[in-house]
Scaffold this motif. Structure first.
Motif, mmCIF file in Angstrom:
data_model
loop_
_atom_site.group_PDB
_atom_site.id
_atom_site.type_symbol
_atom_site.label_atom_id
_atom_site.label_comp_id
_atom_site.label_asym_id
_atom_site.label_seq_id
_atom_site.Cartn_x
_atom_site.Cartn_y
_atom_site.Cartn_z
ATOM 1 N N THR A 1 -53.480 18.713 -52.827
ATOM 2 C CA THR A 1 -53.307 19.261 -51.481
ATOM 3 C C THR A 1 -54.241 20.450 -51.314
ATOM 4 O O THR A 1 -54.761 20.987 -52.306
ATOM 5 C CB THR A 1 -51.858 19.734 -51.245
ATOM 6 O OG1 THR A 1 -51.560 20.790 -52.187
ATOM 7 C CG2 THR A 1 -50.862 18.590 -51.400
ATOM 8 N N LYS A 2 -54.451 20.860 -50.083
ATOM 9 C CA LYS A 2 -55.365 21.975 -49.836
ATOM 10 C C LYS A 2 -54.844 23.281 -50.414
ATOM 11 O O LYS A 2 -55.623 24.187 -50.725
ATOM 12 C CB LYS A 2 -55.610 22.113 -48.331
ATOM 13 C CG LYS A 2 -56.389 20.946 -47.747
ATOM 14 C CD LYS A 2 -56.574 21.045 -46.245
ATOM 15 C CE LYS A 2 -57.329 19.828 -45.712
ATOM 16 N NZ LYS A 2 -57.485 19.850 -44.233
ATOM 17 N N TYR A 3 -53.510 23.377 -50.589
ATOM 18 C CA TYR A 3 -52.965 24.616 -51.151
ATOM 19 C C TYR A 3 -52.839 24.561 -52.673
ATOM 20 O O TYR A 3 -52.632 25.588 -53.321
ATOM 21 C CB TYR A 3 -51.616 24.970 -50.516
ATOM 22 C CG TYR A 3 -50.544 23.908 -50.646
ATOM 23 C CD1 TYR A 3 -49.801 23.767 -51.804
ATOM 24 C CD2 TYR A 3 -50.261 23.055 -49.579
ATOM 25 C CE1 TYR A 3 -48.813 22.800 -51.913
ATOM 26 C CE2 TYR A 3 -49.270 22.086 -49.677
ATOM 27 C CZ TYR A 3 -48.551 21.964 -50.848
ATOM 28 O OH TYR A 3 -47.585 21.001 -50.958
ATOM 29 N N ASP B 1 -47.212 17.515 -45.130
ATOM 30 C CA ASP B 1 -47.747 18.048 -43.881
ATOM 31 C C ASP B 1 -49.219 17.662 -43.768
ATOM 32 O O ASP B 1 -50.021 18.021 -44.635
ATOM 33 C CB ASP B 1 -47.598 19.575 -43.872
ATOM 34 C CG ASP B 1 -47.934 20.198 -42.521
ATOM 35 O OD1 ASP B 1 -48.836 19.680 -41.836
ATOM 36 O OD2 ASP B 1 -47.293 21.210 -42.167
ATOM 37 N N PRO B 2 -49.615 16.937 -42.720
ATOM 38 C CA PRO B 2 -51.007 16.483 -42.589
ATOM 39 C C PRO B 2 -52.027 17.610 -42.630
ATOM 40 O O PRO B 2 -53.183 17.385 -42.989
ATOM 41 C CB PRO B 2 -51.018 15.775 -41.226
ATOM 42 C CG PRO B 2 -49.598 15.379 -40.982
ATOM 43 C CD PRO B 2 -48.756 16.447 -41.618
ATOM 44 N N ARG B 3 -51.603 18.836 -42.279
ATOM 45 C CA ARG B 3 -52.543 19.954 -42.298
ATOM 46 C C ARG B 3 -53.079 20.242 -43.696
ATOM 47 O O ARG B 3 -54.166 20.826 -43.841
ATOM 48 C CB ARG B 3 -51.867 21.216 -41.762
ATOM 49 C CG ARG B 3 -51.489 21.184 -40.291
ATOM 50 C CD ARG B 3 -50.770 22.467 -39.925
ATOM 51 N NE ARG B 3 -49.509 22.615 -40.655
ATOM 52 C CZ ARG B 3 -48.789 23.742 -40.702
ATOM 53 N NH1 ARG B 3 -49.247 24.830 -40.092
ATOM 54 N NH2 ARG B 3 -47.660 23.780 -41.370
ATOM 55 N N PHE B 4 -52.335 19.829 -44.701
ATOM 56 C CA PHE B 4 -52.708 20.186 -46.071
ATOM 57 C C PHE B 4 -53.177 18.985 -46.895
ATOM 58 O O PHE B 4 -53.338 19.100 -48.114
ATOM 59 C CB PHE B 4 -51.519 20.853 -46.766
ATOM 60 C CG PHE B 4 -50.970 22.026 -46.006
ATOM 61 C CD1 PHE B 4 -51.781 23.101 -45.680
ATOM 62 C CD2 PHE B 4 -49.640 22.048 -45.587
ATOM 63 C CE1 PHE B 4 -51.288 24.180 -44.965
ATOM 64 C CE2 PHE B 4 -49.138 23.123 -44.872
ATOM 65 C CZ PHE B 4 -49.964 24.197 -44.559
#
Length: 606
Positions: free
Chosen positions: A426-428, A342-345
């Motif tokens: 990843t951001k998460y 997912d590009p958001r992450f």
């Protein structure tokens, strides 16, 4: 100054037992403790002479220990023999102590040294590879993609070796010359290992050769080894940069060439067999590596089954969160793979993305620091800086690692992050990684070790170190960092699941004859981790058998002991007091940690 510091350290350690010992018993233990303390003090100084880099990393290569700043660990066969002799002599001397005459805390100190030195001595019996006495990196290979002087020494000289005086600069030059000698010592041991049929897999040697050739390449005037000293001695009398350049040309380059030639000979004989089962004594070696890394007697089949069982439990919670986010189809691993795309992450795979990662990590360190008073009664500074790994080290390194700095605080602890590609992260996934490597993980825990007698500061156990770091990730969640961040909670659970997967993959590679490809595919499909990350991880397990198993085994044991304390104490159970007990008791084998917790229970009841 040294005497005062030792008195302070002994006083701190003594408070751990004070609550469980009647005051009149102190005199009974005095003579026995004094005898044991004198022996452990001698042991620490002898250990530092064998591993002088430890004195530098702790910032204690000064005054009477100043000669250590000029030296490196002897990596030759003869140097290894001197280590073995020290282990045997120390164990013999410790065996003469009357343990009944020791206080509980001093008995723990003795048990820690006996366990560490006993494990080390057992490892040296195989006659090949690197044995981690008091540390975590046991490996059957003298040099590999993540093992060897070509990686360790340049990083230590640039990061840990302080240059503030001409004497410091001269010490740097002495170590630079010794670096060439240690490369040759390793090369000699590589030849011995080849004679025993102990040759790394071809895919590890390909990485190894790429990295060591990179370390060898270019104009030596631009080497980090040379420029680091030149920059730090600018303005000092004497041309230290030129002296370093001459040593690099005359000593280090030829030694690197000799090591590269030997590794190339290994490569011609290498196969793609990933596990140590291929060695004549491979099963025995892996049994020892598991025992050393987990401080248990768990068999490979037990480790394998434990990983599968814990993974099922972890993924049950992940499944609930994923469904709440709208990810309802496919296995948990498949859904985490989709989430990871997912590009958001994701971060841009360039320097902009790297800068974003560094900011995220520093922000998380700052936030978790404010939460520590809610988890501990006894606080440390948490002196840490986030740094990118040297690019030449990144191809063979894990995604991150960390540890405490110097005792006096002049050298901060490090949270090293691998940024060869931002696709590793990843951001998460980064928040929980931060808690693992820095606060309240490795850097935080390491600073408590500074309060113990010196030998305890020097010795660590993989299951405790990594088990604590996983427990630190858990603590962050218990302190509310994910209360409004379900995706971050998934990142934490995936991290814990990652360590459960390690139990399966490590035992699969070394006991069940899994191939590298088989291990990567299972890991990616099961946990949903990026293949870029997993491939490097699997290569790490191939070169460090058993090490990856210490994480989840140690984490599970800390939680088992916490449940035991809750049951034993009922309403007297205190979250912060338990955390203090585990971290103040120091880095110990899992069996000894049980004794530490028993004393905590007795103290709370009293």
């Amino acid at each position: 100054m040294l005497t005062t510091r030792r008195q302070l350290m002994l006083g701190t350690a003594g408070t751990l037992a004070a609550a469980t010992l009647p005051r009149q018993v102190d005199a009974f233990f005095a003579d026995g403790d004094a005898q044991a303390d004198a022996l452990l003090t001698r042991t620490a100084e002898a250990f530092l002479k064998l591993y002088p880099e430890n004195a530098t990393s702790l910032g204690i290569d000064k005054d009477a220990r100043a000669p250590l700043k000029h030296q490196l660990t002897d990596r030759s066969p003869q140097g290894q023999g001197r280590i073995v002799a020290h282990l045997r002599q120390t164990l013999a001397e410790l065996g003469k102590l009357d343990v009944k005459a020791l206080s509980p805390v001093m008995r723990t100190n003795v048990e820690v040294v006996q366990a560490s030195y006993g494990n080390g001595l057992d490892g040296f019996k195989f006659g090949y590879g690197d044995v981690a006495v008091g540390s975590w990196r046991n490996t059957p290979y003298v040099v590999a993609q993540n093992v060897g002087a070509y990686l360790d020494v340049p990083r230590m000289l640039d990061t840990d070796h302080q240059v503030k005086t001409r004497e410091d600069a001269e010490a740097y030059l002495d170590r630079l010359e010794s670096y060439a000698e240690q490369l040759d010592g390793e090369t000699e041991r590589l030849k011995v290992a080849a004679g025993k049929g102990v040759i790394a897999p071809d895919f590890l040697l390909d990485k190894n050769l790429k990295q060591i050739r990179l370390a060898r390449s270019g104009n030596t005037a631009g080497w980090g080894l040379v420029t680091s000293l030149a920059n730090r001695t600018a303005g000092m009398e004497g041309d230290f940069g030129n002296a370093a350049w001459m040593l690099a040309n005359d000593k280090v380059v030829p030694a690197l060439d000799r090591q590269i030639a030997e590794i190339e000979r290994h490569r011609k004989r290498a196969t793609s067999d990933a596990g140590v089962w291929k060695f004549k004594d491979g099963d025995a070696y892996y049994a020892w590596a598991l025992r050393a890394s987990t401080t248990t007697t768990m068999r490979p089949d037990e480790v394998h089954a434990m990983g599968l069982d814990q993974l099922r439990q972890i993924q049950a919670e992940m499944d609930t969160i994923l469904k709440g986010l709208g990810y309802t189809q496919g296995s948990v691993g498949a859904r985490m793979t989709a989430l990871g795309k997912d590009p958001r992450f994701l971060f841009p795979d360039d320097d902009t993305g790297r800068a974003q990662i560094m900011k995220l990590l520093n922000d998380r360190v700052a936030d978790i620091r404010t939460r520590m008073p809610r988890a501990f009664d006894t606080l440390v500074q948490g002196n840490v800086e986030v740094k990118r790994l040297p690019p030449e080290e990144e191809p063979g390194a894990p995604g991150a690692y960390g540890g405490a700095g110097s005792i006096d605080g002049t050298v901060p602890g490090k949270f090293w992050i691998n940024l060869r590609t931002t696709g590793l992260h990843t951001k998460y996934s980064l928040p929980t990684l931060t808690y693992h490597e820095s606060i309240p993980g490795h850097v935080w825990q390491g600073e408590y070790a500074f309060k113990l007698p010196l030998i305890r500061t020097l010795l660590s156990f993989n299951a405790y170190s990594e088990g604590w770091a996983l427990y630190a990730e858990q603590l962050a969640g218990e302190l509310g960092v994910y209360d409004e961040d379900p995706v971050g909670r998934l990142g934490y659970l995936q991290s814990i699941g990652f360590r459960a997967c390690r139990l399966v993959v490590d035992s699969g590679l070394h006991a069940k004859r899994w191939t590298r490809r088989q291990a990567i595919d299972w890991f990616v499909e099961t946990n949903g981790s990026p293949e870029e990350e997993v491939a490097g991880e699997v290569d790490r397990y191939c070169s460090w058998p058993g090490q990856a198993c210490g994480y989840k085994v140690g984490h599970s044991e800390i939680n088992r002991l916490r449940d035991r304390v809750k049951t034993a104490l009922g309403p007297r159970y205190d979250f912060k007091a338990f955390n203090d007990a585990v971290v103040l008791g120091g880095n110990v084998p899992m069996t000894v940690l049980g004794h530490v917790v028993d004393r905590h229970i007795a103290a709370r009841k009293a």
